[in-house]
Design a protein around this motif. Structure first.
Motif, mmCIF file in Angstrom:
data_model
loop_
_atom_site.group_PDB
_atom_site.id
_atom_site.type_symbol
_atom_site.label_atom_id
_atom_site.label_comp_id
_atom_site.label_asym_id
_atom_site.label_seq_id
_atom_site.Cartn_x
_atom_site.Cartn_y
_atom_site.Cartn_z
ATOM 1 N N GLY A 195 5.999 4.432 3.287
ATOM 2 C CA GLY A 195 5.795 3.232 4.080
ATOM 3 C C GLY A 195 4.756 3.432 5.168
ATOM 4 N N LEU A 196 4.758 4.606 5.789
ATOM 5 C CA LEU A 196 3.755 4.917 6.811
ATOM 6 C C LEU A 196 2.359 4.952 6.203
ATOM 7 N N GLU A 197 2.221 5.595 5.055
ATOM 8 C CA GLU A 197 0.918 5.635 4.387
ATOM 9 C C GLU A 197 0.434 4.224 4.053
ATOM 10 N N ASP A 198 1.325 3.398 3.494
ATOM 11 C CA ASP A 198 0.952 2.022 3.166
ATOM 12 C C ASP A 198 0.403 1.294 4.387
ATOM 13 N N ALA A 199 1.106 1.434 5.511
ATOM 14 C CA ALA A 199 0.733 0.710 6.723
ATOM 15 C C ALA A 199 -0.671 1.083 7.174
ATOM 16 N N TRP A 200 -0.964 2.378 7.169
ATOM 17 C CA TRP A 200 -2.282 2.841 7.615
ATOM 18 C C TRP A 200 -3.380 2.321 6.685
ATOM 19 N N VAL A 201 -3.152 2.460 5.378
ATOM 20 C CA VAL A 201 -4.184 2.079 4.419
ATOM 21 C C VAL A 201 -4.427 0.575 4.461
ATOM 22 N N LEU A 202 -3.379 -0.222 4.542
ATOM 23 C CA LEU A 202 -3.552 -1.670 4.604
ATOM 24 C C LEU A 202 -4.374 -2.069 5.830
ATOM 25 N N ALA A 203 -4.017 -1.516 6.989
ATOM 26 C CA ALA A 203 -4.765 -1.846 8.213
ATOM 27 C C ALA A 203 -6.218 -1.406 8.102
ATOM 28 N N ARG A 204 -6.453 -0.222 7.549
ATOM 29 C CA ARG A 204 -7.830 0.271 7.425
ATOM 30 C C ARG A 204 -8.647 -0.609 6.491
ATOM 31 N N MET A 205 -8.062 -0.998 5.366
ATOM 32 C CA MET A 205 -8.801 -1.833 4.414
ATOM 33 C C MET A 205 -9.135 -3.193 5.021
#
Length: 396
Positions: free
Chosen positions: A308-318
Motif C-alpha cells: 500500500g505504501l508503494e502504491d501511494a508513492w507511485v500514484l502521487a509521482r505519476m
C-alpha cells in the motif's frame, strides 16, 4: 501536470489512503480523506514494514517517526512447531546490512501517517461512510450514508477489501475461501525479548510472533487450515479456547503464549484476484484504486502495508510527472500491477510451505537446515526482487 491546488478525494483512512494523502499534499494537492469511523482507530495487532516499505516512509519524511514507533528486526527464526526445535535462522543484520525491517503496532503506523497527512494540510472528514461510487459520468461521484453527493475531479479508492471503488471499476467479485483462518492477538511480552520474528511451523498450521513497542507487547498471528468457513473481516472475535485447541500439539513456548490470549480476532483468509482495472480516466481527472482495494493478499509474506505504501508513492509521482491525468493513471497501473501480482503469488506459495506434513515436511525442514547452515545468504537473496525494490529511487 501540476498538482498545486488540485482537488483530490480519498476514500479510506488506512495505511494506503493516509500515505497517498500525504504524498499528494506534499506535491500541492488539496486532499480530502473520507473515513467512515467516528475516530481514527485501528483494530488488529502488529505488522512488519520491510525495506521496500520503509523506503517510502523515508521518502515521505517519516523515517524519524517510524524509528520512534517501531523495533528494528534482527532475524527471522524458523522453528518446528511441535518440538520447538530451531530449523534455521536468518540474521537480517548480517545478511542484509543497512536495510530496515521494522515491527510495529498497526495503530502506531496509522498514527504517524495521520499526523504526517494533517501536517501536510490534508482535510480529514470522519463519519463519512460511502454507500455508492459512480464512475459512469464525466466525473466520479461519491454518495455518503447521509445522502450527501460529492463530485470530485480525482477520486482515489483506498477503501480496503470490500472496496466500492473497485466494484465500480470492475463489477462484483466472489473471492475464494482458502480453507484457512487466522487468529490475531497481542499479549504482554516477557522482558528482554529479542526483536526476532519467530515462525512456528506445523502440519496444517503455523504461528508467527514478534515483539512490539520496545518489547512490552508480543504480536501473535496463528493460522490453521480447516474446512469450517469464517468471515473475511478484521472485526470478528473468537473464543480463545478454540485457538488453544488448534495449537495444543505445539511446544510449551507457544502454548504458554496462547494461554495468555483472552479475546482473539478471527479472520477468514480468502484469495482474491488482483483487480483487472485499477484506473479510469474521466475528463480532466479520473479514479484509481490502491492497497487492498487493488490487490488483497494473504498475510504469508507480510507485505500488505508495504504494498500500500508503494502504491501511494507511485500514484502521487505519476500524477505529478505526467502531462495528463489519463497518462498518469495508465502509467500507475502499468508500474504497479505486475509487481503486486507477483507478490500475491509469492504469498500464496508461502502458505503451502509453512503447512507441510509427513515426508514433504521432513524433506523441507532438512533442506532449510542445510541452507541455513551452509548458504544462509541464498535463502535471503530469493527475495532480493521484493526487498531491494525502492519506488522512491533512493537506495541508500
Amino acid at each position: 501536470m501540476s498538482l498545486i491546488g488540485q482537488p483530490v478525494t480519498i476514500i479510506g483512512a488506512g495505511v494506503a489512503g493516509l500515505a497517498a494523502a500525504r504524498a499528494l499534499a506534499l506535491r500541492g494537492a488539496a486532499v480530502t480523506v473520507l473515513e467512515q469511523a467516528d475516530a481514527i482507530r485501528e483494530v488488529g495487532a502488529g505488522l512488519q514494514i520491510s525495506p521496500n516499505g520503509a523506503a517510502v516512509l523515508r521518502g515521505l519524511g517519516l523515517q524519524e517517526a517510524l524509528d520512534a514507533a517501531s523495533m528494528r528486526a534482527e532475524a527471522v527464526q524458523l522453528i518446528d512447531g511441535p518440538t520447538g526445535e530451531g530449523v534455521t535462522r536468518l540474521d537480517l543484520g548480517r545478511l542484509r546490512p543497512g536495510q530496515g525491517y521494522h515491527f510495529l503496532h498497526r495503530a502506531d503506523l496509522i498514527e504517524l501517517l495521520l499526523k504526517g497527512a494533517t501536517e501536510a494540510g490534508v482535510t480529514l472528514r470522519l463519519l463519512s461512510r460511502t454507500t455508492a461510487v459512480d464512475v459512469s459520468g464525466a466525473r466520479p461521484v461519491i454518495t455518503l450514508e447521509t445522502g450527501e453527493r460529492i463530485e470530485t475531479p480525482l477520486l482515489i479508492g483506498a477503501d480496503g477489501l470490500h472496496s466500492q471503488t473497485r466494484a465500480a471499476l470492475n463489477g462484483p467479485e466472489t473471492p475464494f475461501f482458502t480453507r484457512q483462518v487466522a487468529w490475531r492477538a497481542v499479549i504482554p511480552c516477557d522482558p528482554g525479548a529479542s526483536p526476532v520474528a519467530e515462525v512456528h511451523m506445523g502440519p496444517g498450521r503455523h504461528l508467527v510472533s514478534y515483539p512490539l513497542r520496545n518489547g512490552t507487547l508480543r504480536n501473535i498471528v496463528a493460522v490453521e487450515k480447516r474446512e469450517k468457513w469464517a468471515e473475511e473481516s478484521w472485526t470478528l472475535r473468537d473464543d480463545a479456547i478454540t485457538l488453544r485447541i488448534a495449537f495444543e500439539g505445539f511446544s510449551p513456548r507457544v502454548r504458554g503464549w496462547l494461554d495468555r490470549v483472552e479475546d482473539p480476532w478471527l479472520w477468514g483468509l480468502f484469495r482474491h484476484q488482483v483487480a483487472g482495472a485499477w484506473v479510469k480516466p474521466m475528463g480532466q481527472g479520473g479514479v484509481a484504486i490502491l492497497g487492498d482495494a487493488a490487490h488483497p493478499t494473504l498475510p504469508f509474506l507480510a507485505q500488505g502495508a508495504s504494498m500500500g505504501l508503494e502504491d501511494a508513492w507511485v500514484l502521487a509521482r505519476m500524477l505529478a510527472t505526467h502531462d495528463t491525468p489519463a497518462a498518469a493513471l495508465a502509467a500507475y497501473q502499468s508500474a504497479r500491477k505486475p509487481r503486486t501480482t507477483r507478490i500475491v503469488a509469492a504469498a500464496n506459495a508461502n502458505a503451502r510451505a509453512y503447512h507441510l506434513s509427513g515426508l514433504p515436511r521432513m524433506i523441507g525442514h532438512t533442506g532449510l537446515r542445510l541452507f541455513g547452515r551452509f548458504s544462509p545468504g541464498t535463502m535471503v537473496s530469493r527475495f532480493d526482487w521484493l526487498y531491494d525494490h525502492d519506488v522512491t529511487g533512493d537506495r541508500s
